[in-house]
Motif scaffolding. Structure first.
Motif, mmCIF file in Angstrom:
data_model
loop_
_atom_site.group_PDB
_atom_site.id
_atom_site.type_symbol
_atom_site.label_atom_id
_atom_site.label_comp_id
_atom_site.label_asym_id
_atom_site.label_seq_id
_atom_site.Cartn_x
_atom_site.Cartn_y
_atom_site.Cartn_z
ATOM 1 N N TYR A 350 28.508 47.444 33.073
ATOM 2 C CA TYR A 350 29.447 47.217 34.166
ATOM 3 C C TYR A 350 29.358 48.345 35.189
ATOM 4 C CZ TYR A 350 31.875 43.253 32.001
ATOM 5 O OH TYR A 350 32.187 42.018 31.501
ATOM 6 N N ALA A 354 28.216 48.026 39.140
ATOM 7 C CA ALA A 354 29.010 48.539 40.255
ATOM 8 C C ALA A 354 28.164 49.461 41.124
ATOM 9 C CB ALA A 354 30.243 49.272 39.730
ATOM 10 N N GLN A 357 25.843 47.654 43.402
ATOM 11 C CA GLN A 357 26.521 47.044 44.543
ATOM 12 C C GLN A 357 27.088 48.078 45.507
ATOM 13 O OE1 GLN A 357 29.221 43.651 43.320
ATOM 14 N NE2 GLN A 357 28.586 44.340 41.284
ATOM 15 N N HIS A 364 34.622 46.633 41.208
ATOM 16 C CA HIS A 364 33.819 45.657 40.471
ATOM 17 C C HIS A 364 34.687 44.851 39.512
ATOM 18 C CE1 HIS A 364 30.443 43.746 38.619
ATOM 19 N NE2 HIS A 364 30.535 44.426 37.483
ATOM 20 N N ASN A 367 36.981 42.490 41.460
ATOM 21 C CA ASN A 367 36.273 41.304 41.957
ATOM 22 C C ASN A 367 36.058 40.281 40.842
ATOM 23 O OD1 ASN A 367 36.146 42.487 44.476
ATOM 24 N ND2 ASN A 367 34.056 43.245 44.213
#
Length: 555
Positions: A350, A354, A357, A364, A367
């Motif tokens: 994860y 993040a 992005q 993250h 979203n």
């Protein structure tokens, strides 16, 4: 000096840093800001010298606060491009109850060579909860003696407040207590350093030191609490009071050297970060509840009605702005809970996603959370990871998560935690309204308002439109407003708020479909709340017993 050139400086002392903002007096425009992080942050494990701290301790080093004046204020003025000669006043706000023992001249005891290794000589931060045992005894005795002031605090004083922390000092470090000549709120101590004058502000005196109707708890009560403790307020706390927005004095030469500001400019009386934000958000009328959402959340509201709200942190005449009863409630952990989860419970995949992005792990997870329907995760949580400030006033409580399975994903738990804090706020609003103190508007300030999904969740859960403070510097802007009043630029806080405050009304409105779905989840939250929280709940005492087992194992 022409009218439009006048500026003021507001300084907001938070949990980990201090922020200075330069604000134009005419219209509240923020011209420049700067942040200085406390070098020692929060002392939770050891003192600077390595001495170990106990469970639930949270201390700070007072010289870190002076460094904010020496660094953040000059940097903010430089960033603003204004001439320091145009600054007419300075004001500060602080987390509370953050309190420290000093000598008669204001010297913190932790700065004495012989006390540098003594934990009780340091600043006890607002989230220092190691005085819970003292708070329990204070509350039990107050109810036994039917003390009239206890109802003004929702029936319980917090372990965070001055009395519990002072009693802990008296009982655990009597030598340090004897050396203490003043037991000082940090909000007042920093103003003392700026102006050379020590006065108590009515806000912290009322909310954190139990000053009601001009009187502190009696000597008889204190002596019954602990023999020898009877003169605590008289000898170490009581001081001349100053109303919010008042001018304490002029900036001293020493403080002018620290800040780069002109000596003699107005120094406003100290204030609390949450309460000072109300004028910044134009939330000073009766019924406008302001939630300052950050690591914790503080709920403040003016009212022309005096009521007894279960679990409120206090109701104080003139405590937020002059002329009204000011109410305070709160949640001990909000942003801290989200940060804890991301720090301890998120897989590396994860974090990597993040980073790819170019967003934070919080963004993250938010979203991903936003893609779910209400209730899809099958979870409900209690937001008590730092205890419950309102309405149960019990810092021995802890977090609960119900409904997890082997298929539960991190974003689902994260969303359940976001929702839990919204449910906690709804419970607080309900407590006010059930007590005859209406809430007519809900306004949000603080660092968490940037999370639009979280704001929409609060609107849906509370079934109320959310207005937002249109500034990222709410407390500092509020302090600047008070500085303008202290400097004589406006006749009172209300006039200054109207000219300098800023608010986006009804920025988020509840969605009926989601709100109805959240009603069902909130009903489950209330069942958990009422089962785990009160002593007479179905599972009352369980979380306390787990704490006791933990302490025994650690010992």
């Amino acid at each position: 000096m022409s009218e439009d050139r006048r500026v003021v400086v507001g300084v907001d002392y938070g949990t980990l840093s201090g922020r200075a903002v330069v604000v134009r007096v005419a219209d509240g425009t923020e011209l420049g800001s700067a942040v200085h992080e406390y070098p020692h942050a929060v002392l939770e494990q050891t003192l600077p010298g390595g001495e170990r701290l106990g469970h639930d301790w949270a201390l700070q080093v007072p010289r870190d606060y002076v460094e904010v004046l020496q660094n953040a204020v000059p940097a903010a003025v430089a960033a603003s491009g204004v001439d320091p000669a145009d600054v007419i006043g300075i004001a500060t706000d602080f987390t509370a109850c953050t309190v420290l023992p000093t000598l008669a001249d204001g010297t913190p005891l932790c700065e004495l060579d012989e006390l540098r290794g003594e934990p009780h000589a340091y600043v006890k931060l607002w989230k220092h909860h190691a005085a819970q045992g003292q708070a329990d005894r204070i509350n039990a005795l107050a109810h036994e003696r039917k003390e009239p002031w206890i109802a003004r605090y929702g029936g319980k004083l917090s372990s965070e407040w001055e009395l519990a922390k002072g009693l802990q000092l008296f009982e655990e470090a009597p030598d340090v207590y004897a050396r203490t000549e003043h037991w000082v709120e940090a909000a007042d101590w920093i103003i003392w350093q700026l102006s050379g004058t020590y006065v108590r502000n009515v806000c912290t005196a009322g909310y954190k030191a139990v000053l009601q109707e001009g009187e502190y708890p009696s000597r008889e009560f204190l002596e019954a609490l602990a023999p020898g403790f009877g003169d605590f307020f008289e000898a170490k706390v009581a001081r001349e009071l100053a109303p919010l927005g008042a001018r304490v004095g002029g900036l001293t030469e020493q403080a002018a050297g620290w800040t780069g500001l002109p000596a003699g400019i107005a120094v406003a009386v100290g204030n609390v970060d949450a309460h000072v934000t109300a004028p910044a958000a134009k939330a000073t009328s009766p019924g406008q509840m302001l939630a300052i959402m950050g690591t914790s959340t503080c709920h403040v509201m003016n009212s022309d009605t005096l009521g007894e709200v279960p679990g409120m942190c206090g109701v104080v005449r003139d405590g937020i702005t002059p002329g009204y009863w000011g109410y305070e409630a709160g949640q001990s952990g909000v942003g801290d809970i989200f940060a804890w989860f991301t720090r301890t419970s998120v897989p590396a995949s994860y974090t990597e996603a993040a980073q790819q992005q170019g967003i934070s792990i919080h963004e993250h997870l938010t979203n991903l959370s936003a893609e779910q329907a209400v209730g899809e995760h099958g979870l409900v949580a209690l937001d008590w990871h730092l205890g419950n400030r309102s309405v149960l006033v019990d810092h021995e409580l802890s977090g609960v998560l119900v409904g997890a399975t082997l298929a539960t994903r991190p974003e689902e738990v994260y969303r359940a935690l976001l929702e839990a804090t919204a449910f906690g706020t709804r419970r607080i609003i309900e407590a006010f309204e059930e007590s005859g103190v209406p809430v007519t508007e809900f306004v949000v300030a603080g660092g968490l308002l940037k999370n639009r999904f979280l704001m929409q969740t609060y609107a849906d859960v509370t079934r109320r439109p959310l207005s937002l403070l249109a500034s990222e510097q709410g407390p500092a802007l509020g302090s600047a407003i008070h500085a303008a009043v202290a400097a004589g630029a406006y006749p009172d806080v209300y006039a200054a708020s109207e000219a300098m405050g800023r608010k986006d009304e009804a920025a988020f409105v509840p969605d009926e479909e989601r709100a109805t779905a959240y009603d069902a989840l909130y009903a489950e939250y209330r069942r958990l709340h009422d089962a785990f929280g009160p002593d007479d709940g179905a599972l009352g005492g369980l979380l306390h017993r787990l704490r006791a087992i933990k302490r025994e194992a650690q010992a």
